[in-house]
Each structure stands twice: as structure tokens, then as C-alpha cells.
Design a protein around this motif. Structure first.
Motif, PDB file in Angstrom:
ATOM      1  N   ASP A   1       0.821  -1.206   0.000  1.00  0.00           N
ATOM      2  CA  ASP A   1       0.000   0.000   0.000  1.00  0.00           C
ATOM      3  C   ASP A   1       0.860   1.263   0.000  1.00  0.00           C
ATOM      4  OD1 ASP A   1      -2.631   1.262   0.163  1.00  0.00           O
ATOM      5  OD2 ASP A   1      -2.023   1.882   2.162  1.00  0.00           O
ATOM      6  N   VAL A   2       1.942   1.244   0.777  1.00  0.00           N
ATOM      7  CA  VAL A   2       2.849   2.398   0.815  1.00  0.00           C
ATOM      8  C   VAL A   2       3.467   2.626  -0.562  1.00  0.00           C
ATOM      9  CG1 VAL A   2       5.035   3.253   1.735  1.00  0.00           C
ATOM     10  CG2 VAL A   2       3.348   2.247   3.273  1.00  0.00           C
ATOM     11  N   MET A   3       3.911   1.551  -1.196  1.00  0.00           N
ATOM     12  CA  MET A   3       4.504   1.664  -2.525  1.00  0.00           C
ATOM     13  C   MET A   3       3.496   2.191  -3.533  1.00  0.00           C
ATOM     14  SD  MET A   3       7.658   1.018  -2.435  1.00  0.00           S
ATOM     15  CE  MET A   3       7.875   1.006  -4.222  1.00  0.00           C
ATOM     16  N   ARG A   4       2.257   1.750  -3.387  1.00  0.00           N
ATOM     17  CA  ARG A   4       1.203   2.201  -4.295  1.00  0.00           C
ATOM     18  C   ARG A   4       0.949   3.689  -4.133  1.00  0.00           C
ATOM     19  NH1 ARG A   4      -4.645  -0.793  -4.886  1.00  0.00           N
ATOM     20  NH2 ARG A   4      -5.665   0.716  -6.236  1.00  0.00           N
ATOM     21  N   GLN A   5       0.930   4.174  -2.888  1.00  0.00           N
ATOM     22  CA  GLN A   5       0.694   5.588  -2.638  1.00  0.00           C
ATOM     23  C   GLN A   5       1.860   6.439  -3.136  1.00  0.00           C
ATOM     24  OE1 GLN A   5      -2.198   6.611  -1.771  1.00  0.00           O
ATOM     25  NE2 GLN A   5      -2.940   4.540  -1.402  1.00  0.00           N
ATOM     26  N   LEU A   6       3.081   5.939  -2.957  1.00  0.00           N
ATOM     27  CA  LEU A   6       4.256   6.659  -3.461  1.00  0.00           C
ATOM     28  C   LEU A   6       4.235   6.728  -4.983  1.00  0.00           C
ATOM     29  CD1 LEU A   6       7.079   5.254  -1.125  1.00  0.00           C
ATOM     30  CD2 LEU A   6       6.043   7.547  -1.074  1.00  0.00           C
ATOM     31  N   THR A   7       3.789   5.639  -5.604  1.00  0.00           N
ATOM     32  CA  THR A   7       3.656   5.617  -7.065  1.00  0.00           C
ATOM     33  C   THR A   7       2.629   6.635  -7.534  1.00  0.00           C
ATOM     34  OG1 THR A   7       4.219   3.259  -7.114  1.00  0.00           O
ATOM     35  CG2 THR A   7       3.147   4.164  -9.059  1.00  0.00           C
ATOM     36  N   LEU A   8       1.531   6.726  -6.776  1.00  0.00           N
ATOM     37  CA  LEU A   8       0.466   7.670  -7.114  1.00  0.00           C
ATOM     38  C   LEU A   8       0.968   9.112  -7.020  1.00  0.00           C
ATOM     39  CD1 LEU A   8      -2.488   7.424  -7.964  1.00  0.00           C
ATOM     40  CD2 LEU A   8      -3.145   7.701  -5.579  1.00  0.00           C
ATOM     41  N   VAL A   9       1.746   9.400  -5.985  1.00  0.00           N
ATOM     42  CA  VAL A   9       2.337  10.738  -5.835  1.00  0.00           C
ATOM     43  C   VAL A   9       3.290  11.024  -6.988  1.00  0.00           C
ATOM     44  CG1 VAL A   9       3.850  12.170  -4.411  1.00  0.00           C
ATOM     45  CG2 VAL A   9       2.085  10.768  -3.329  1.00  0.00           C
ATOM     46  N   LEU A  10       4.062  10.012  -7.387  1.00  0.00           N
ATOM     47  CA  LEU A  10       4.982  10.168  -8.518  1.00  0.00           C
ATOM     48  C   LEU A  10       4.214  10.462  -9.802  1.00  0.00           C
ATOM     49  CD1 LEU A  10       7.848  10.013  -9.670  1.00  0.00           C
ATOM     50  CD2 LEU A  10       7.520   7.530  -9.940  1.00  0.00           C
ATOM     51  N   VAL A  11       3.103   9.754 -10.006  1.00  0.00           N
ATOM     52  CA  VAL A  11       2.251   9.991 -11.175  1.00  0.00           C
ATOM     53  C   VAL A  11       1.734  11.433 -11.175  1.00  0.00           C
ATOM     54  CG1 VAL A  11       0.032   9.418 -12.253  1.00  0.00           C
ATOM     55  CG2 VAL A  11       1.549   7.592 -11.476  1.00  0.00           C
ATOM     56  N   LEU A  12       1.344  11.918 -10.001  1.00  0.00           N
ATOM     57  CA  LEU A  12       0.857  13.297  -9.874  1.00  0.00           C
ATOM     58  C   LEU A  12       1.945  14.294 -10.261  1.00  0.00           C
ATOM     59  CD1 LEU A  12      -1.272  15.362  -8.990  1.00  0.00           C
ATOM     60  CD2 LEU A  12      -0.471  15.078  -6.632  1.00  0.00           C
ATOM     61  N   LEU A  13       3.152  14.059  -9.784  1.00  0.00           N
ATOM     62  CA  LEU A  13       4.267  14.956 -10.106  1.00  0.00           C
ATOM     63  C   LEU A  13       4.570  14.935 -11.610  1.00  0.00           C
ATOM     64  CD1 LEU A  13       6.678  14.187  -7.121  1.00  0.00           C
ATOM     65  CD2 LEU A  13       5.250  16.227  -7.448  1.00  0.00           C
ATOM     66  N   ILE A  14       4.512  13.752 -12.209  1.00  0.00           N
ATOM     67  CA  ILE A  14       4.737  13.635 -13.657  1.00  0.00           C
ATOM     68  C   ILE A  14       3.667  14.398 -14.423  1.00  0.00           C
ATOM     69  CG2 ILE A  14       4.745  12.023 -15.603  1.00  0.00           C
ATOM     70  CD1 ILE A  14       6.004   9.949 -13.718  1.00  0.00           C
ATOM     71  N   GLN A  15       2.418  14.281 -13.982  1.00  0.00           N
ATOM     72  CA  GLN A  15       1.318  15.014 -14.615  1.00  0.00           C
ATOM     73  C   GLN A  15       1.574  16.516 -14.569  1.00  0.00           C
ATOM     74  OE1 GLN A  15      -2.222  13.788 -12.500  1.00  0.00           O
ATOM     75  NE2 GLN A  15      -2.816  12.385 -14.115  1.00  0.00           N
ATOM     76  N   ILE A  16       1.968  17.001 -13.400  1.00  0.00           N
ATOM     77  CA  ILE A  16       2.196  18.441 -13.233  1.00  0.00           C
ATOM     78  C   ILE A  16       3.305  18.924 -14.152  1.00  0.00           C
ATOM     79  CG2 ILE A  16       2.990  20.221 -11.616  1.00  0.00           C
ATOM     80  CD1 ILE A  16       1.577  18.637  -9.390  1.00  0.00           C
ATOM     81  N   VAL A  17       4.401  18.176 -14.209  1.00  0.00           N
ATOM     82  CA  VAL A  17       5.532  18.552 -15.071  1.00  0.00           C
ATOM     83  C   VAL A  17       5.109  18.514 -16.537  1.00  0.00           C
ATOM     84  CG1 VAL A  17       7.823  17.863 -15.872  1.00  0.00           C
ATOM     85  CG2 VAL A  17       7.284  17.795 -13.434  1.00  0.00           C
ATOM     86  N   LEU A  18       4.392  17.463 -16.929  1.00  0.00           N
ATOM     87  CA  LEU A  18       3.976  17.293 -18.324  1.00  0.00           C
ATOM     88  C   LEU A  18       3.029  18.403 -18.770  1.00  0.00           C
ATOM     89  CD1 LEU A  18       3.891  15.570 -20.908  1.00  0.00           C
ATOM     90  CD2 LEU A  18       1.994  14.290 -19.888  1.00  0.00           C
ATOM     91  N   PHE A  19       1.961  18.626 -17.995  1.00  0.00           N
ATOM     92  CA  PHE A  19       0.978  19.637 -18.380  1.00  0.00           C
ATOM     93  C   PHE A  19       1.553  21.055 -18.296  1.00  0.00           C
ATOM     94  CE2 PHE A  19      -2.307  16.346 -16.980  1.00  0.00           C
ATOM     95  CZ  PHE A  19      -2.580  15.963 -18.294  1.00  0.00           C
ATOM     96  N   SER A  20       2.485  21.262 -17.376  1.00  0.00           N
ATOM     97  CA  SER A  20       3.127  22.580 -17.264  1.00  0.00           C
ATOM     98  C   SER A  20       3.967  22.888 -18.493  1.00  0.00           C
ATOM     99  CB  SER A  20       4.014  22.638 -16.013  1.00  0.00           C
ATOM    100  OG  SER A  20       3.263  22.449 -14.848  1.00  0.00           O
ATOM    101  N   SER A  21       4.618  21.853 -19.025  1.00  0.00           N
ATOM    102  CA  SER A  21       5.453  22.049 -20.211  1.00  0.00           C
ATOM    103  C   SER A  21       4.628  22.218 -21.479  1.00  0.00           C
ATOM    104  CB  SER A  21       6.406  20.864 -20.379  1.00  0.00           C
ATOM    105  OG  SER A  21       5.685  19.655 -20.578  1.00  0.00           O
ATOM    106  N   LEU A  22       3.414  21.664 -21.469  1.00  0.00           N
ATOM    107  CA  LEU A  22       2.557  21.740 -22.655  1.00  0.00           C
ATOM    108  C   LEU A  22       1.623  22.941 -22.646  1.00  0.00           C
ATOM    109  CD1 LEU A  22       1.572  17.958 -23.026  1.00  0.00           C
ATOM    110  CD2 LEU A  22       3.243  19.239 -24.376  1.00  0.00           C
ATOM    111  N   SER A  23       1.406  23.525 -21.466  1.00  0.00           N
ATOM    112  CA  SER A  23       0.513  24.681 -21.364  1.00  0.00           C
ATOM    113  C   SER A  23       1.056  25.685 -20.351  1.00  0.00           C
ATOM    114  CB  SER A  23      -0.896  24.230 -20.943  1.00  0.00           C
ATOM    115  OG  SER A  23      -1.743  25.334 -20.712  1.00  0.00           O
ATOM    116  N   ASP A  24       1.236  26.923 -20.794  1.00  0.00           N
ATOM    117  CA  ASP A  24       1.754  27.971 -19.913  1.00  0.00           C
ATOM    118  C   ASP A  24       0.759  28.362 -18.832  1.00  0.00           C
ATOM    119  OD1 ASP A  24       4.081  28.047 -21.397  1.00  0.00           O
ATOM    120  OD2 ASP A  24       3.328  29.621 -22.747  1.00  0.00           O
ATOM    121  N   ASN A  25      -0.526  28.061 -19.060  1.00  0.00           N
ATOM    122  CA  ASN A  25      -1.570  28.476 -18.119  1.00  0.00           C
ATOM    123  C   ASN A  25      -1.867  27.432 -17.049  1.00  0.00           C
ATOM    124  OD1 ASN A  25      -2.019  30.924 -19.521  1.00  0.00           O
ATOM    125  ND2 ASN A  25      -3.334  29.865 -20.995  1.00  0.00           N
TER     126      ASN A  25
END
Length: 326
Positions: free
Chosen positions: A20-44
């Protein structure tokens, strides 16, 4: 022999916790990847106004997800969420237009949600009918009533007293839905983690028969959980109706998909008895960021539904894997 059994249980519980801990850490990592990806694709994307907008958008799903979390902890599920949004939203609009009283409207909406939740829980617990079937019927009834009452035509309400729940601000800076969402999460966290009721919910979901044999009235727990969930759906309905500016009979289409996805993605086991509310919070944010980012990139809603479906499959697969390892 007894010590060996205890040790085996300890090892299994430890394995599940680690998974469960590994799953939650993975989920947080996915969130960070989303933020980086969408930030690079959209200035807003990574702006304070958009981040607040994300939290406002997820508030409806997040509030209902707290109730759904408790239901899934029991090993049950509720498919009526979207239809309840529509029915209560329509009723709230009708009542407000008749009375122009926000207090009466709020009490009526919350009461309706509570009654619907109680009905689902009572039929499921006392009738020994699977929650899947009960809530499927409730879903059809609520959606049908929404269309019958409106004759398929939206009931618009532009009065700020009504729309305040979905688009208003506290102190002219903090969106009302975000404040309500935070309060609900705090109360839900306390209720699940620090009360006898919360322990009974986990116990009932883990092994309902054994919990009943220990003297706990599991039917009452189930009815209470569904009632609380109904109350929270009533709250979500008010916020959604406020955002939409009235009652729409087709409001909330597919909302149950978002709510169930966030709960499962957050690590709550479909078999019941396992899950943490903070995981649900992470799941809510992940889905909210995904929806917002895809919308900002002008991705079709059809593709968004496809992505959510894939996410559900992945979440269920992870749930099965974690259950086997436990």
C-alpha cells in the motif's frame, strides 16, 4: 501452531502495508509527472488561478468520494451518484424558485440526499440485496424523476444566493466548494480513524459475518454508512447545481465513474476492509489534474473517458495484486 498462525497474519498484514505504501508513493509520482507534463505543454496550467480552479472542480467528486470510500470499505458500491446529483439539483432549483430561501433549499437538498442514502442502505442491509442492484435501481429512479419534473428542460437559477455554493467565495478570496471539501475531509478522517464507528466499518468490510458474531450490528453500520454517503451526495449536488446555475436533468452523467475511480485509485480495496482516506485525497487530486490538463490541451471528452477507463483497469489490477500479496 497458534504462534505460527499469528506470525503468518503479521507477515501478511506487513506485506499489504508495504504494498500500500509503494502504491501511494507511485500515485504521488504519477501526480508529479502530470504536473511537469501539463506545465510544459501549457503555460496556463501551473498558475495560482488554475490550481484553485482544479480544487474547485474536484470538490464535487471529493465530497462524494468520502461517502463512497466508506461504502467500498464495507465491500459494497454505489452506482447512483450521478443520478442523485441530477435529481437533488433539480429539486433544489424548484424549491429555491418557489421560496427564494437559501436555508430551506439547503436543508431540503441535504434531507433528500440523506433519505436516498438511508433507503439504499436499508434495502441493501435488511433486504439482503446486493448494493450494486439496489443503487442501480435508485439510479434509474432518480434520473427518471429528474426528467419527469423538468420535462427534459433545465431549470435555471441565477440568484447569487443559489449559485453561491458552487461559485461563491468566503472573504472574497477562498472558493466556497474548497472550504466545504476541506471540512468534509477533516470530519471524515476523524470519523474513520478515531471513532468506534470507523473501527466497525473496517471490521464489517474485513469480515462481516465474524463482526456480526462478535455482537456488532453490521446492518446498522451499513445503513449508517449509506445514509452519511447520501448526505454528502446532497452536499455535492448543491455545489454542482450552484456551478451550473440551476437544475439540469442530465447533470452528473458518469459522475459515479469519477467518484469510484478516485476511491479505487487511492488504494481502497474492492473486497472491503482495507484503505485510507488520505489515499482517496491523492486519487481525487490525480484525477482532477488529469481532467484539467486534458481539457486545457483541448483533448476530446471521449478520449478522456477512455483514459479514465484504463485507469480503473490499472487500479483494479493493482488492488488484486495487493490482495494476493496480503
Amino acid at each position: 501452531m497458534k504462534n505460527e498462525t499469528v506470525n503468518n497474519r503479521f507477515i501478511k498484514n506487513k506485506a499489504f502495508q508495504n504494498s500500500d505504501v509503494m502504491r501511494q508513493l507511485t500515485l504521488v509520482l504519477v501526480l508529479l509527472i502530470q504536473i511537469v507534463l501539463f506545465s510544459s505543454l501549457s503555460d496556463n496550467f501551473l498558475t495560482s488561478s488554475n490550481l484553485i480552479n482544479v480544487l474547485r472542480q474536484v470538490s464535487v467528486t471529493a465530497i462524494a468520494a468520502v461517502g463512497m470510500f466508506m461504502i467500498i470499505l464495507l465491500g459494497d458500491i454505489d452506482l447512483s451518484v450521478g443520478s442523485v446529483y441530477a435529481f437533488i439539483g433539480v429539486m433544489a432549483a424548484v424549491i429555491f424558485r418557489a421560496t427564494e430561501n437559501a436555508v430551506i433549499t439547503v436543508f431540503a437538498a441535504l434531507a433528500l440526499g440523506t433519505v436516498i442514502g438511508f433507503s439504499s442502505g436499508f434495502i441493501t442491509a435488511k433486504g439482503k440485496i446486493p448494493a450494486f442492484v439496489t443503487t442501480l435501481a435508485i439510479m434509474s429512479v432518480c434520473r427518471g424523476l429528474a426528467f419527469i419534473i423538468t420535462d427534459g428542460t433545465p431549470i435555471g437559477v441565477v440568484n447569487p444566493k443559489f449559485t453561491w455554493f458552487g461559485s461563491g467565495y468566503i472573504f472574497k478570496t477562498i472558493p466556497v466548494p474548497i472550504v466545504i471539501m476541506i471540512i468534509v475531509f477533516i470530519i471524515g478522517f476523524f470519523l474513520i480513524n478515531f471513532t468506534r464507528f470507523g473501527r466497525y466499518v473496517y471490521a464489517s468490510g474485513g469480515n462481516e459475518q465474524a463482526t456480526r458474531w462478535s455482537g456488532i450490528k453490521t446492518d446498522r453500520i451499513k445503513i449508517l454508512v449509506f445514509t452519511i454517503s447520501g448526505f454528502l451526495m446532497g452536499m455535492s449536488s448543491l455545489i454542482l447545481a450552484g456551478r451550473l446555475g440551476g437544475g439540469l436533468p442530465n447533470a452528473g452523467n458518469g459522475a459515479e465513474l469519477d467518484v469510484i475511480t478516485t476511491v479505487i485509485l487511492g488504494g481502497t480495496s474492492l473486497t472491503g476492509g482495507k484503505g485510507k482516506l488520505w489515499g482517496v485525497i491523492t486519487g481525487v487530486v490525480v484525477i482532477g489534474v488529469l481532467n484539467n490538463g486534458l481539457t486545457m490541451l483541448n483533448v476530446s471528452s471521449y478520449w478522456q473517458q477512455l483514459v479514465k477507463g484504463i485507469i480503473i483497469l490499472i487500479a483494479v489490477f493493482l488492488d488484486k495484486k495487493a490482495s494476493k500479496s496480503a
